[in-house]
Design an enzyme around this catalytic site. Sequence first.
Site, short mmCIF file in Angstrom:
data_model
loop_
_atom_site.label_atom_id
_atom_site.label_comp_id
_atom_site.label_asym_id
_atom_site.label_seq_id
_atom_site.Cartn_x
_atom_site.Cartn_y
_atom_site.Cartn_z
CG MET A 9 -1.78 1.25 1.38
SD MET A 9 -2.72 1.28 2.93
CE MET A 9 -1.41 1.69 4.10
CG ASN A 10 1.92 3.83 -2.96
OD1 ASN A 10 1.69 2.76 -3.51
ND2 ASN A 10 1.96 4.97 -3.64
CG ASP A 11 0.58 8.11 -2.84
OD1 ASP A 11 1.57 7.69 -2.22
OD2 ASP A 11 0.67 8.78 -3.88
CB SER A 25 -2.76 9.32 -6.27
OG SER A 25 -1.95 8.47 -5.50
NE ARG A 60 3.19 11.56 -9.93
CZ ARG A 60 4.34 11.76 -10.57
NH1 ARG A 60 4.36 11.73 -11.90
NH2 ARG A 60 5.45 12.00 -9.90
CG ASP A 61 -0.64 12.36 -7.70
OD1 ASP A 61 -0.84 11.25 -8.23
OD2 ASP A 61 0.48 12.73 -7.29
CD GLU A 94 4.88 12.01 -6.29
OE1 GLU A 94 4.97 11.21 -7.24
OE2 GLU A 94 5.17 11.72 -5.10
CD1 TRP A 136 7.72 8.31 -2.40
CD2 TRP A 136 7.98 6.12 -2.73
NE1 TRP A 136 6.54 7.82 -2.91
CE2 TRP A 136 6.67 6.48 -3.12
CE3 TRP A 136 8.37 4.78 -2.84
CZ2 TRP A 136 5.75 5.55 -3.62
CZ3 TRP A 136 7.45 3.85 -3.35
CH2 TRP A 136 6.17 4.24 -3.73
#
Length: 500
Positions: A23-25, A82, A152-153, A204, A293
């Site tokens: 899992m991340n963001d 994301s 992104r995101d 990000e 990271w």
Amino acid sequence: MIKEAFKEVFRPQFHFTPAANWMNDPNGMVYYQGEYHLCYQYHPNGTTWGPMHWGHAVSKDLVHWEHLPVALEPDENGFVFSGSVVVDYHDTSGFFSGGSGLVAIFTHADTYPNSETPRQRQSIAYSLDKGRTWEKYEGNPVLSDEEIIDFRDPKVIWHEGTKKWTLVLAAGDHIRIYLSSNLKEWSFASQFGKDEGSHDGVWECPDLFELPVDGDEEYKKWVLIVSLGDNPNIPEGSRTQYFIGDFDGETYSNDHSKDTILWLDHGRDNYAGVTWSDMTDGRRVFIGWMSNWKYANVTPTSTWRSAMTIPRTLSLSTFADDVRLTQQPVEEIRSLRQEKYKCQDRQIEPGQNLLSDVEGDLFEIVAEFEVGNASEFGFKLRKSAEEETVVGYNALDSTLYIDRERSGIVDFNPAFGCMHDTQLRPDNRRIQMQIFLDWSSIEVFANKGKLVMTDLIFPDSKSQGLELFSVGGSTRLIRLEVYTLESIYKSRQSSKELHI
């Protein structure tokens, strides 16, 4: 008993973790019809970063979570990076036959045809059943820019003043803002940040929201959160900054000078955090990915990897004529409090440990100190002859610090075993600490959330000691409360109170 599936070594007992795998963001966080939704970047086939999906869980109290099937999977447009979810209350999208429902806005990531050049485009999906299943829009992607690789995101909000959907997007070294009336067609409005704040890493995971200052509903400011990716030359690794300013529905302006940098968390392990959309109780609640990271792929866990921070209520408060973001753990976390050890108005002398009989690995500690003639004071957590993690205050240079050099397993990355600190001036000669200790993490909220530090630790399960220390002189302990916390995987027990 604790559920067997959640008893692995280092598995957090009151922080959100995936049932298994990577899992991340945090993604797609929204409140709808009595449920808090938490989606997240997820690799269902391994414990390191891989083809991204959206994992999914729901909660009624922000503490206990029900794991649901994967919400979004990769498709012909690429992996699912994301993004965010909003409630389309007035069916502006036309997906809900005049009713309301959930719309997800996310990044599709692939490569350009016949090329290895990354391509990132924005797409949408909708749910007719409270997020249990999702249908991707047949017109995807809905927003792209061939000139920008890091694109992104998306975080989408409804801007009441203009009656428009507003999308803030990370574009490498700045934020781009787009507007829409239907969540399907987007027009560029403005950009922010190319020469403002920190650029130590790629930008990000933005978030944009309005908060009252000092609780005054007549005086509000707009907060813009921006995370920064890892830079090999920066010891802190990936972390998150924020800006305070104004937003008129199209353009964001920063109240501070361009070189002012405001960090959301001064620890090493809070990244990519954003806030829940559409909460109905007036709170703005944040959660972050509790990792970095620099070493996220190699932390020493087994069947799962990564956790989220405690959900935190955000506020804007004035300090010395300047406004800053403050964070407090959500009040729901108090439901986990069990035994309480308490005392007040004690002098802590060098070599003395008021907590010598207290042991454990799940604690909430609330303490207030008066700065006196001691050079340092604080707590040693998960202590044994070989290990300890120190949360302390250095009165000589007015810094709060975490020292995890001897915290347990530290050799999986040279950046992990470290001591780091940050400036914290006493408030009327007093330092307040609220510390949350889980099986593999520490979160410190200092001086009513003015400063926060979040760190991972990986101690031996036998390291259970707790020490209250003072160095170079005595320290007045104004008050102390130590709560043992129950696992979110365990049934409730009655609480007890002890005076020490």
